[in-house]
Design a protein around this motif. Sequence first.
Motif, PDB file in Angstrom:
ATOM      1  N   GLN A 107       0.681  -1.211   0.030  1.00 28.18           N
ATOM      2  CA  GLN A 107      -0.084  -0.218   0.169  1.00 28.18           C
ATOM      3  C   GLN A 107       0.842   1.095  -0.137  1.00 28.18           C
ATOM      4  O   GLN A 107       0.363   2.417   0.338  1.00 28.18           O
ATOM      5  CB  GLN A 107      -0.809  -0.100   1.228  1.00 28.18           C
ATOM      6  CG  GLN A 107      -1.829  -0.946   1.247  1.00 28.18           C
ATOM      7  CD  GLN A 107      -2.984  -0.781   1.944  1.00 28.18           C
ATOM      8  OE1 GLN A 107      -3.326   0.138   2.694  1.00 28.18           O
ATOM      9  NE2 GLN A 107      -3.741  -1.983   2.119  1.00 28.18           N
ATOM     10  N   GLU A 108       2.249   1.205  -0.277  1.00 24.92           N
ATOM     11  CA  GLU A 108       3.231   2.360  -0.193  1.00 24.92           C
ATOM     12  C   GLU A 108       2.880   3.073   1.134  1.00 24.92           C
ATOM     13  O   GLU A 108       2.861   4.452   1.035  1.00 24.92           O
ATOM     14  CB  GLU A 108       3.016   3.191  -1.583  1.00 24.92           C
ATOM     15  CG  GLU A 108       3.200   2.278  -2.719  1.00 24.92           C
ATOM     16  CD  GLU A 108       3.105   2.900  -4.040  1.00 24.92           C
ATOM     17  OE1 GLU A 108       2.807   4.378  -3.866  1.00 24.92           O
ATOM     18  OE2 GLU A 108       3.361   2.420  -5.029  1.00 24.92           O
ATOM     19  N   ILE A 109       3.002   2.349   2.226  1.00 20.59           N
ATOM     20  CA  ILE A 109       2.792   2.973   3.555  1.00 20.59           C
ATOM     21  C   ILE A 109       4.358   3.003   4.174  1.00 20.59           C
ATOM     22  O   ILE A 109       4.789   1.840   4.327  1.00 20.59           O
ATOM     23  CB  ILE A 109       1.649   2.444   4.199  1.00 20.59           C
ATOM     24  CG1 ILE A 109       0.331   2.702   3.740  1.00 20.59           C
ATOM     25  CG2 ILE A 109       1.780   2.935   5.737  1.00 20.59           C
ATOM     26  CD1 ILE A 109      -0.791   2.125   4.509  1.00 20.59           C
ATOM     27  N   ASN A 110       4.755   4.122   4.668  1.00 20.41           N
ATOM     28  CA  ASN A 110       5.903   3.897   5.244  1.00 20.41           C
ATOM     29  C   ASN A 110       5.750   4.269   6.812  1.00 20.41           C
ATOM     30  O   ASN A 110       5.420   5.492   7.276  1.00 20.41           O
ATOM     31  CB  ASN A 110       7.064   5.147   4.816  1.00 20.41           C
ATOM     32  CG  ASN A 110       8.249   4.881   5.207  1.00 20.41           C
ATOM     33  OD1 ASN A 110       8.720   3.869   5.862  1.00 20.41           O
ATOM     34  ND2 ASN A 110       9.094   6.079   5.266  1.00 20.41           N
ATOM     35  N   LEU A 111       5.932   3.449   7.630  1.00 17.85           N
ATOM     36  CA  LEU A 111       5.887   3.463   9.145  1.00 17.85           C
ATOM     37  C   LEU A 111       7.043   3.649   9.690  1.00 17.85           C
ATOM     38  O   LEU A 111       8.020   2.955   9.409  1.00 17.85           O
ATOM     39  CB  LEU A 111       5.210   2.375  10.105  1.00 17.85           C
ATOM     40  CG  LEU A 111       3.686   2.008   9.528  1.00 17.85           C
ATOM     41  CD1 LEU A 111       3.311   0.720  10.449  1.00 17.85           C
ATOM     42  CD2 LEU A 111       2.724   2.975   9.680  1.00 17.85           C
ATOM     43  N   TYR A 112       7.411   5.099  10.307  1.00 17.01           N
ATOM     44  CA  TYR A 112       8.708   5.319  10.852  1.00 17.01           C
ATOM     45  C   TYR A 112       8.745   4.828  12.132  1.00 17.01           C
ATOM     46  O   TYR A 112       8.120   5.399  13.044  1.00 17.01           O
ATOM     47  CB  TYR A 112       9.096   6.687  10.858  1.00 17.01           C
ATOM     48  CG  TYR A 112      10.321   7.205  11.524  1.00 17.01           C
ATOM     49  CD1 TYR A 112      11.659   6.677  11.117  1.00 17.01           C
ATOM     50  CD2 TYR A 112      10.191   7.860  12.517  1.00 17.01           C
ATOM     51  CE1 TYR A 112      12.814   6.916  11.662  1.00 17.01           C
ATOM     52  CE2 TYR A 112      11.380   8.207  13.354  1.00 17.01           C
ATOM     53  CZ  TYR A 112      12.600   7.609  12.910  1.00 17.01           C
ATOM     54  OH  TYR A 112      13.631   7.959  13.619  1.00 17.01           O
ATOM     55  N   ALA A 113       9.526   3.879  12.633  1.00 13.58           N
ATOM     56  CA  ALA A 113       9.705   3.390  13.904  1.00 13.58           C
ATOM     57  C   ALA A 113      10.718   4.084  14.709  1.00 13.58           C
ATOM     58  O   ALA A 113      11.794   4.163  14.774  1.00 13.58           O
ATOM     59  CB  ALA A 113      10.215   2.063  13.732  1.00 13.58           C
ATOM     60  N   ALA A 114       9.814   5.092  15.404  1.00 15.86           N
ATOM     61  CA  ALA A 114      10.579   6.173  16.559  1.00 15.86           C
ATOM     62  C   ALA A 114      11.334   5.282  17.527  1.00 15.86           C
ATOM     63  O   ALA A 114      12.286   5.885  18.074  1.00 15.86           O
ATOM     64  CB  ALA A 114       9.662   7.000  17.140  1.00 15.86           C
ATOM     65  N   TYR A 115      10.715   4.419  17.939  1.00 18.65           N
ATOM     66  CA  TYR A 115      11.088   3.554  19.245  1.00 18.65           C
ATOM     67  C   TYR A 115      10.638   2.139  18.825  1.00 18.65           C
ATOM     68  O   TYR A 115       9.764   1.731  18.310  1.00 18.65           O
ATOM     69  CB  TYR A 115      10.429   4.121  20.440  1.00 18.65           C
ATOM     70  CG  TYR A 115      10.853   5.396  20.852  1.00 18.65           C
ATOM     71  CD1 TYR A 115      11.840   5.559  21.721  1.00 18.65           C
ATOM     72  CD2 TYR A 115       9.895   6.231  20.479  1.00 18.65           C
ATOM     73  CE1 TYR A 115      12.041   6.954  21.902  1.00 18.65           C
ATOM     74  CE2 TYR A 115      10.109   7.823  20.723  1.00 18.65           C
ATOM     75  CZ  TYR A 115      11.208   8.002  21.517  1.00 18.65           C
ATOM     76  OH  TYR A 115      11.491   9.163  22.041  1.00 18.65           O
TER      77      TYR A 115
END
Length: 186
Positions: A107-115
């Motif tokens: 789905q071209e979703i970019n989850l940025y893992a901050a932690y």
Amino acid sequence: RLSPIFAHYQQEFPHIEFELIIDTETNLLTQLEADFLDVVISAPVQLLGTPYQSTLLYTERYVAAFNSKHRFNQLAKIDLREIQSEPYLDRLNCELRENLRTICQDQEINLYAAYRSNSEDWIVNLVRAGMGVALMPEYSLPLNADNVQCRYLCNPEINRQIYAIYHPHNQKQIEIKTLLASLSRI
């Protein structure tokens, strides 16, 4: 969800030692295979074959967990795409991590893992502190957790299935047979 069953079981079989172990599925299955454990309750990505037997206990939906002051409080459900604009709290022991990665890529979703953390408690504490948003199975969140709210994830809706996994020879023991029967009535 399982606690009342465990409490009833302990009353019925007070002589049985009951130990709850949180670990990776691989480690738990290794202990099961070595006969250190009688039953493993897990959400396997794929069902296990011989020599294991698996009994479906229940299906649970994933939710987005967030601080009680978060903008998501205004939403009834949360689209996965909405989460990409938030600091993401990555649960390292999540059994669906690879599936989530595939869904995000598709789905071209970019989850940025901050932690990132392998501790559910740490993730809940980070959510409580307003440090980000986590995707969690609905029953893994503590009931009435202070400053933590959640909404069902939609588009896509993600579920996991919880199984009791055991060796068929363990089913011959009346205590294990009784526990499995109780668990199957969830």
